[in-house]
Design an enzyme around this catalytic site. Sequence first.
Site, PDB file in Angstrom:
ATOM      1  N   ASP A 171      -3.020   7.825   8.265  1.00  0.00           N
ATOM      2  CA  ASP A 171      -3.958   6.938   8.942  1.00  0.00           C
ATOM      3  C   ASP A 171      -3.186   6.048   9.907  1.00  0.00           C
ATOM      4  O   ASP A 171      -2.059   6.384  10.288  1.00  0.00           O
ATOM      5  CB  ASP A 171      -4.788   6.130   7.933  1.00  0.00           C
ATOM      6  CG  ASP A 171      -3.931   5.239   7.044  1.00  0.00           C
ATOM      7  OD1 ASP A 171      -2.744   5.012   7.355  1.00  0.00           O
ATOM      8  OD2 ASP A 171      -4.449   4.748   6.013  1.00  0.00           O
ATOM      9  N   HIS A 219      -0.142   4.532   7.364  1.00  0.00           N
ATOM     10  CA  HIS A 219       0.502   5.124   6.189  1.00  0.00           C
ATOM     11  C   HIS A 219       0.920   6.578   6.406  1.00  0.00           C
ATOM     12  O   HIS A 219       0.282   7.293   7.174  1.00  0.00           O
ATOM     13  CB  HIS A 219      -0.453   5.046   4.992  1.00  0.00           C
ATOM     14  CG  HIS A 219      -0.912   3.658   4.709  1.00  0.00           C
ATOM     15  ND1 HIS A 219      -2.146   3.184   5.127  1.00  0.00           N
ATOM     16  CD2 HIS A 219      -0.306   2.626   4.076  1.00  0.00           C
ATOM     17  CE1 HIS A 219      -2.285   1.925   4.745  1.00  0.00           C
ATOM     18  NE2 HIS A 219      -1.178   1.556   4.117  1.00  0.00           N
ATOM     19  N   SER A 226       0.801  -1.227   0.000  1.00  0.00           N
ATOM     20  CA  SER A 226       0.000   0.000   0.000  1.00  0.00           C
ATOM     21  C   SER A 226       0.832   1.275   0.000  1.00  0.00           C
ATOM     22  O   SER A 226       0.302   2.340  -0.312  1.00  0.00           O
ATOM     23  CB  SER A 226      -0.943   0.009   1.205  1.00  0.00           C
ATOM     24  OG  SER A 226      -0.232  -0.201   2.415  1.00  0.00           O
TER      25      SER A 226
END
Length: 377
Positions: A341, A344, A37
């Site tokens: 978040d 990340h 991600s």
Amino acid sequence: MKGSSTLVLLCVVTVATITKTTTGIDIHGGLFIFGDSLLDVGTNNHFDDSTARADHPHYGIDYPDSVSTGRFSNGLNSADLLASYMNGYDFSPPPFLTLVQNPDTFLLQIIRGANFASGGSGILRDTGREKFIRVVPLCEQIQQFATVRGNMSQVLGNGTAELFIGMSHYIISVGSNDFFEKQNSLFRNETQPQQLIANLTASYAIHLQNLYDLGARKFGIIGVPPLGCCPMERYINYQMGGNGSCVEAMNELAQVFHASIESLLQNFSSINQGVVYSLGNTYNIIMDFIDNRRASESGPNVLGFQVVETACCGNGTFNAETRCESGSKLCRNRNHYIFWDEFHPTEAAARHAALTLAYADGQEFVTPMNFSSLAKA
């Protein structure tokens, strides 16, 4: 994928090759991006059953037109920023799965590159599948790249395709999810840390060799960050009766794994002709951000980060008890936060990290060369 688009692609590659040979002008190949991600720019948007998606608010709030593109960020992510600093692109190449939806333009676009990264994926094939249902593991990402390699060979001939693939750059960021998924079994002593790291390193070696056998030569490897310092890990520490500090056991794993990957790359480059690489020490980069904040509590922080423990978007302790979504609390000045978040980085943190990877001197943050030097190698 025939007709006019094939002819244009052939002309582009041929002209680039001739220009490089006759004028010495630096012609870059494509940029091919693999991993999780940190680099995903929308791969998982293609899976209705995947729960590792970022195609909803507040993701993308600072992206052009505030579009939630599938990037796990408030704006641009590390793939975009490295593409800018290494190849002069405005954004990362599109997801491979987006490109294949447009067969008429596929070959024209693939010369720029493609992004195979999938949020929630890992080095091991099964990482992320139980938690997120559908992700693309690194081995499958490389199989997708093999399809690209085959298409190029069919159209251009193997020699020209091999030249282009060898000129191209390969960015990989993977490993964090493997450790997060094994965290509980590690703490219960059901999994031995040394064996896990050995297994991950051996699997990583196979993936790199597969890319090499497909023609890849220029590797930019992004190491795992200080896993124990993300807001989710601080929340776990708090739940277990701690004060919300970093989970040092996870940080130790990250450091040992980085050393293992460094040894792997040294060996990999020694036995495979033509390999050049950069290994980014993301652990040191992020810890430098955190330490700068601690050192600047009595004065200004040169990096601008004022909040290093709490996520910008989320709810509860450290904003890590729920995922970032439309109803979550949202910080106002995203540039002051390291974390967007529970896992990340913000665009601001990703930008500082990418600048460090691209241009840092010395061995603290990147070895044996920085990413911009790799692009010119």
